[in-house]
Design a protein around this motif. Structure first.
Motif, PDB file in Angstrom:
ATOM      1  N   THR A   1       0.976  -1.081   0.114  1.00 17.73           N
ATOM      2  CA  THR A   1      -0.143  -0.137   0.025  1.00 17.73           C
ATOM      3  C   THR A   1       0.735   1.147  -0.004  1.00 17.73           C
TER       4      THR A   1
ATOM      5  N   GLN B   1      -7.479  -1.547   1.700  1.00 21.23           N
ATOM      6  CA  GLN B   1      -6.851  -1.993   0.489  1.00 21.23           C
ATOM      7  C   GLN B   1      -6.318  -3.553   0.891  1.00 21.23           C
TER       8      GLN B   1
ATOM      9  N   TRP C   1      -9.347  -2.227  -3.591  1.00 24.74           N
ATOM     10  CA  TRP C   1     -10.172  -1.617  -2.691  1.00 24.74           C
ATOM     11  C   TRP C   1     -11.432  -1.722  -3.378  1.00 24.74           C
TER      12      TRP C   1
END
Length: 703
Positions: free
Chosen positions: A160, A230, A320
């Motif tokens: 991420t 995420q 996501w």
């Protein structure tokens, strides 16, 4: 010199209990191999593109800013060694040539600190690099460092970008450890995103609509919601089923040469390039490692950056999920939404978000589940096998005392729903926030006249007859599924077998055990990408790393008798693979009997020619003896599966070949596989011996 010791937390795979194990430095950190082998260190060190880009950027920085270098999160010390070599090649004099602390490397994780000491010593750089066992937030100029650093090198990045804490780390470093104009490697980072439609992904999110189509009577969607975060997924494996709805768009810019903000918001305006339903945003990042932006590294999917297709597991794109029912979009339509970040994560927010049906009445006790788990709960094949087994058990109106010993909410609900006279007790040790009353209300709202349900807050070996109303258990259930074991090897779920054994005194002599059998299966495979990421290290950018192979569980060119460990992977996400044999049965676990050590030997025939990198292992579950269908947990090519398999990579790859005769397939290569499941430790050991085979012409093949 006094030996260092480490307290390492270990989970007993068969009891679920945590225990602390003392590991001494004198043991060469070998006692931590099981945990370090599961990390991404080896995969990162085998990423040659990453290594070259970092070294070039470090060299560029030190050509203009030769001076004190600070390496935060040193790992094996690779970036520090790159800095040491770059300083020796500098054309400009050092800013403080009298300092004997040109490079300071800090590593807060004790096992890695001990390993870095060995690597630095092996490369003759122990005196050139000051290695400090501290987190960077605990470093002090004047104590740990003679002066603030001219250059910072670090790689505390995750998929991420922010999850390993690079923002708070840089905030502290800029304020306390660096000179005002210090250079930082990497210099900048950008996060990008793209709206996509993908039914394969959406099945891992939208249990509500999946159940509305199945209409099989099992209602689980109020008990499960996907985390609004995420999720790291190898989306390249799904490239054929992904349709892009927009062009890539920029989400955030980060300038690491300055103090990064703790929070940020980005308003995103993007136009659709085709009509469809946006199910998810796929995100990735691009690193500019040097000031000029010439040294670049990206985690972009292959349809965005085909030049970066090489598979790696340490950094990958993120998914996501778009909230509610997805976002229906017309071609050329303008879409507006926002992205927010804090110190360790980021998310997307749509202004027109509305409460969806499946989240309208969620209570605080509803568990947040991984996409893979939600995908399984919505699998029609899995549900029909489970429900058929439940119907077989509760086929008549008898009095049932049913105990669910694992973390299976589906079996808890199904058991309570199948019989009005059932008393269902559930352990749910990994779901301690679940409240019995709320769970019963959920059952009552879904089924007419359900049985009674109660959650017991005890371990299996602590249960007494008083906990189950003085009646012996005549139905013992498990998937098996334990939340704590989701990232572990498949046979860790044989904890169910241990718990069934510990409950013997509470079981009716005719108790039904579900599942009643587990079948360990295997398949020999080509696994090029996984092999490259796990292969033993010799020199990384010219620096000897051979001492890390044992600790990291490497494969390839290992000295006999050392072998790599069996590691858990979702094989469909492991890049290029090819099956070289049919799935074969290795051993059975008779779960209706007390747990025992199991040994087996099988001869396996090769069905396809190729390079065999290892064996993939999994357990299929037979729920009921009268139900033919099993719960299959093995690989299915690049189709998503919702379980992890165990992967045993060989010491070296073995070329294998199968020959086709005129009238039948002649399997010209075979191997013997010996396996032992140890009932005391819960470990599985396998040994594979390839045999000399002879081609029909008389030529000897591979040994």
């Amino acid at each position: 010199m006094k030996s260092s010791t480490i307290l390492h937390q270990r989970i007993d795979p068969l009891s679920g209990r945590s225990e602390w194990v003392i590991v001494r430095e004198a043991e060469d950190v070998g006692g931590l191999r099981d945990s370090l082998a599961h990390t991404s260190y080896l995969d990162m060190l085998n990423d040659h593109h990453r290594n070259r880009a970092f070294e070039a950027a470090i060299s560029n920085a030190l050509q203009t800013h030769p001076g004190v270098v600070l390496d935060i999160g040193a790992g094996t010390g690779l970036l520090s060694m790159m800095a040491s070599r770059a300083l020796q090649q500098c054309l400009v004099p050092l800013s403080n040539p009298e300092s004997d602390q040109s490079i300071i490397a800090c590593e807060g994780f004790l096992p890695m600190y001990l390993l870095a000491k060995k690597v630095l010593h092996l490369n003759g750089l122990s005196s050139a690099i000051k290695l400090v066992h501290k987190r960077s937030e605990d470093l002090k100029v004047g104590i740990d460092m003679d002066a603030p650093a001219d250059v910072l090198v670090t790689e505390i990045l995750d998929s991420t970008l922010l999850g390993e804490g690079i923002i708070p780390t840089l905030q502290h470093a800029h304020k306390n450890l660096l000179k005002p104009n210090a250079l930082v490697v990497p210099c900048r980072a950008k996060i990008f995103g793209q709206l996509v439609q993908c039914n394969e992904l959406w099945r891992m999110r939208d249990l509500f609509h999946t159940e509305s189509q199945l209409k099989d009577g099992l209602v689980l969607h109020p008990l499960a919601t996907c985390q609004n975060m995420q999720h790291t997924i190898h989306v390249n494996a799904l490239a054929d089923s992904i349709e892009v709805i927009t062009e890539p768009f920029k989400v955030f810019n980060f300038d690491f040469s300055k103090i990064p903000p703790s929070e940020g918001k980005s308003d995103i305006f993007v136009k659709a390039i085709k009509s469809g339903v946006a199910h998810a945003i796929i995100s990735w990042w691009v690193l500019e490692l040097d000031q000029e932006g010439t040294e670049v590294y990206t985690t972009a999917p292959k349809w965005v950056e085909p030049h970066y297709e090489s598979w790696h597991d340490h950094w990958k794109p993120c998914v996501w999920f778009v909230p509610t029912e997805g976002l229906r979009i017309a071609n050329d339509e303008s879409i507006q939404f926002s992205a927010l970040h804090d110190q360790i994560s980021f998310k997307y927010v749509f202004d027109k978000e509305k409460k969806s049906v499946e989240t309208a009445d969620l209570k605080s006790w509803v568990p947040l589940m991984r996409p893979e788990r939600i995908g399984l709960l919505g699998s029609s094949k899995w549900r029909s096998t489970v429900l058929d087994s439940m119907k077989k058990i509760f086929h008549q109106e008898s009095t049932y005392t049913c105990l669910v010993v694992d973390d299976s909410l589906p079996l808890t609900i199904a058991a309570a729903a199948m019989s009005t006279s059932a008393s269902v007790f559930s352990i749910l040790s990994g779901l301690q926030e679940i409240d019995s009353t709320c769970l019963q209300n959920m059952v009552n709202g879904s089924y007419s006249k359900p049985g009674q349900l109660r959650v017991i807050r005890k371990r299996c070996n602590e249960l007494t007859l008083d906990d189950i109303d003085g009646r012996k258990v005549n139905v013992l259930l498990g998937e098996p599924y334990y939340i704590a074991y989701q990232d572990m090897l498949p046979w860790r779920n044989l904890r169910f077998w241990r718990e069934r054994t510990s409950l013997a005194s509470l079981l009716d002599e005719k108790a039904i055990i579900v599942p009643y059998r587990g079948i360990l299966c295997g398949m020999a495979m080509t696994m090029h990408d996984l092999w490259k990421s796990r292969q033993a290290l010799k020199f990384v950018q010219g620096f000897n790393h051979s001492v890390v192979n044992k600790v990291f569980g490497a494969c390839g060119d290992l000295p006999v008798p050392l072998e790599g460990p069996i590691l858990p992977y979702s094989l469909w996400q492991c890049g290029e693979t090819q099956a070289l044999t049919e799935a074969f049965h290795i051993m059975s676990f008779e779960l209706s009997k007390p747990i025992e050590t199991v040994r087996a030997s099988v001869k396996v025939h090769i069905s396809s020619s190729g390079l065999c990198h290892g064996i993939v292992l999994w357990i299929d579950w037979v729920l009921h003896p009268d139900i033919e269908e099993r719960i299959l947990t093995g690989p299915k090519g690049h189709q998503p599966t919702y379980w992890k398999q165990g992967v045993k990579l060989f010491r070296n790859p073995v070329p294998v070949e199968a020959f086709q005769s005129k009238d039948r397939l002649c399997n010209s290569n075979t191997f013997d596989l010996d396996a032992v499941f140890d009932s005391e430790t819960g470990d599985l050991q396998i040994k594979v011996d390839f045999l000399n085979q002879v081609h029909p012409t008389g030529d000897t093949l591979v040994s």
